[in-house]
Design a protein around this motif. Structure first.
Motif, PDB file in Angstrom:
ATOM      1  N   TYR A  34      -9.652  -2.929  -0.269  1.00  0.00           N
ATOM      2  CA  TYR A  34      -9.491  -1.771  -1.018  1.00  0.00           C
ATOM      3  C   TYR A  34     -10.698  -1.712  -1.683  1.00  0.00           C
ATOM      4  O   TYR A  34     -11.082  -2.772  -2.439  1.00  0.00           O
ATOM      5  CB  TYR A  34      -8.344  -1.384  -1.585  1.00  0.00           C
ATOM      6  N   ALA A  35     -11.541  -0.491  -1.999  1.00  0.00           N
ATOM      7  CA  ALA A  35     -12.430  -0.428  -3.243  1.00  0.00           C
ATOM      8  C   ALA A  35     -12.487   0.768  -3.478  1.00  0.00           C
ATOM      9  O   ALA A  35     -12.209   1.672  -2.714  1.00  0.00           O
ATOM     10  CB  ALA A  35     -13.407  -1.042  -2.794  1.00  0.00           C
ATOM     11  N   SER A  47     -12.401   6.428  -2.584  1.00  0.00           N
ATOM     12  CA  SER A  47     -11.613   5.099  -2.240  1.00  0.00           C
ATOM     13  C   SER A  47     -11.589   4.801  -0.737  1.00  0.00           C
ATOM     14  O   SER A  47     -11.340   5.677   0.036  1.00  0.00           O
ATOM     15  CB  SER A  47     -10.170   5.077  -2.634  1.00  0.00           C
ATOM     16  N   VAL A  48     -11.821   3.560  -0.575  1.00  0.00           N
ATOM     17  CA  VAL A  48     -11.802   3.209   0.972  1.00  0.00           C
ATOM     18  C   VAL A  48     -10.642   1.969   1.036  1.00  0.00           C
ATOM     19  O   VAL A  48     -10.848   1.129   0.313  1.00  0.00           O
ATOM     20  CB  VAL A  48     -13.093   2.866   1.547  1.00  0.00           C
ATOM     21  N   GLY A  49      -9.797   2.013   2.285  1.00  0.00           N
ATOM     22  CA  GLY A  49      -8.925   1.019   2.346  1.00  0.00           C
ATOM     23  C   GLY A  49      -8.930   0.693   3.716  1.00  0.00           C
ATOM     24  O   GLY A  49      -9.570   1.193   4.788  1.00  0.00           O
ATOM     25  N   LEU A  50      -8.753  -0.682   4.066  1.00  0.00           N
ATOM     26  CA  LEU A  50      -9.116  -1.233   5.435  1.00  0.00           C
ATOM     27  C   LEU A  50      -7.908  -2.110   5.789  1.00  0.00           C
ATOM     28  O   LEU A  50      -7.202  -2.747   4.873  1.00  0.00           O
ATOM     29  CB  LEU A  50     -10.175  -2.214   5.520  1.00  0.00           C
ATOM     30  N   LYS A  51      -7.556  -2.229   6.920  1.00  0.00           N
ATOM     31  CA  LYS A  51      -6.436  -3.047   7.345  1.00  0.00           C
ATOM     32  C   LYS A  51      -7.579  -4.075   8.385  1.00  0.00           C
ATOM     33  O   LYS A  51      -8.036  -3.338   9.342  1.00  0.00           O
ATOM     34  CB  LYS A  51      -5.476  -2.654   8.166  1.00  0.00           C
ATOM     35  N   VAL A  52      -7.503  -5.247   7.957  1.00  0.00           N
ATOM     36  CA  VAL A  52      -8.149  -6.181   9.187  1.00  0.00           C
ATOM     37  C   VAL A  52      -7.224  -7.224   9.526  1.00  0.00           C
ATOM     38  O   VAL A  52      -6.385  -7.795   9.025  1.00  0.00           O
ATOM     39  CB  VAL A  52      -9.284  -7.015   8.147  1.00  0.00           C
ATOM     40  N   GLU A  53      -7.363  -7.377  10.866  1.00  0.00           N
ATOM     41  CA  GLU A  53      -6.787  -8.436  11.943  1.00  0.00           C
ATOM     42  C   GLU A  53      -7.716  -9.189  12.515  1.00  0.00           C
ATOM     43  O   GLU A  53      -8.492  -8.865  13.272  1.00  0.00           O
ATOM     44  CB  GLU A  53      -5.487  -7.812  12.522  1.00  0.00           C
ATOM     45  N   THR A 137     -18.865   1.936  -0.588  1.00  0.00           N
ATOM     46  CA  THR A 137     -17.341   1.752  -0.815  1.00  0.00           C
ATOM     47  C   THR A 137     -16.542   0.600   0.158  1.00  0.00           C
ATOM     48  O   THR A 137     -15.917  -0.131  -0.066  1.00  0.00           O
ATOM     49  CB  THR A 137     -16.735   3.029  -1.225  1.00  0.00           C
ATOM     50  N   LEU A 138     -17.008   1.022   1.393  1.00  0.00           N
ATOM     51  CA  LEU A 138     -16.717   0.500   2.416  1.00  0.00           C
ATOM     52  C   LEU A 138     -17.121  -1.052   2.187  1.00  0.00           C
ATOM     53  O   LEU A 138     -16.215  -2.205   2.618  1.00  0.00           O
ATOM     54  CB  LEU A 138     -17.469   0.852   3.883  1.00  0.00           C
ATOM     55  N   LYS A 139     -18.358  -1.417   1.955  1.00  0.00           N
ATOM     56  CA  LYS A 139     -18.827  -2.866   2.005  1.00  0.00           C
ATOM     57  C   LYS A 139     -18.002  -3.413   0.781  1.00  0.00           C
ATOM     58  O   LYS A 139     -17.859  -4.548   0.802  1.00  0.00           O
ATOM     59  CB  LYS A 139     -20.272  -2.649   1.742  1.00  0.00           C
TER      60      LYS A 139
END
Ligand code: FES
Length: 152
Positions: A34-35, A47-53, A137-139
């Protein structure tokens, strides 16, 4: 092959479509990256949130208020990195930044698909910040930066 004005109309249509109906709006449930991002020029935030698997972005979403370009760019950003390995998403970010600034290390020649609709903003430096806000924000989310990232 469309001529230049057809292409410009198509690009306008892509931007307005993503502005009217942003894709992946809202933070993904259970996001683990998140950032926050901030454009000091106008005060807009995203704001950007990611789920990484296993190193792959399995879900991505954004929240925030901003101009048509910033929302369309955030929406296009989520579509272009969804399902990609994190390293590929960073390469797309580099290529997109190159497209907007002509300073990409050759990466700007990649086929960016619908992201090319935003190439027209390079003539307007303040609009470049709008288009790049969600990408910084993604980075920052990928890098798990705790502090809000700025377009400056
Ligand atoms: Fe604020 Fe575009 S005017 S992000």
């Amino acid at each position: 092959m469309p001529d230049r004005s057809d292409l410009s109309d198509l690009y306008q249509e892509i931007i307005m479509d993503h502005r009217r109906s942003p894709r992946n709006q809202g933070l993904p449930a259970g996001h683990d990256h998140y950032a926050d991002g901030f454009n000091p020029f106008c005060g807009d935030k995203v704001s950007v949130g990611l789920k990484v698997e296993d190193g792959v972005i399995v879900d991505v979403g954004f929240e925030g208020e901003g101009c048509a370009i910033s929302i369309a760019s955030a929406s296009l950003m989520t579509e272009s990195v969804m399902g990609r390995p994190v390293g590929e998403a960073v390469k797309i970010f580099d290529a997109f930044r190159g497209l907007l600034t002509d300073t990409g290390n050759g990466a700007g020649s990649d086929d960016l698909g619908d992201l090319e609709a935003l190439a027209g903003v390079k003539a307007y430096p303040t609009r470049i910040k709008c288009a790049i806000l969600s990408w910084h924000t993604l980075k920052a989310a990928i890098d798990r930066k705790a502090e809000p990232v700025s377009t400056e």
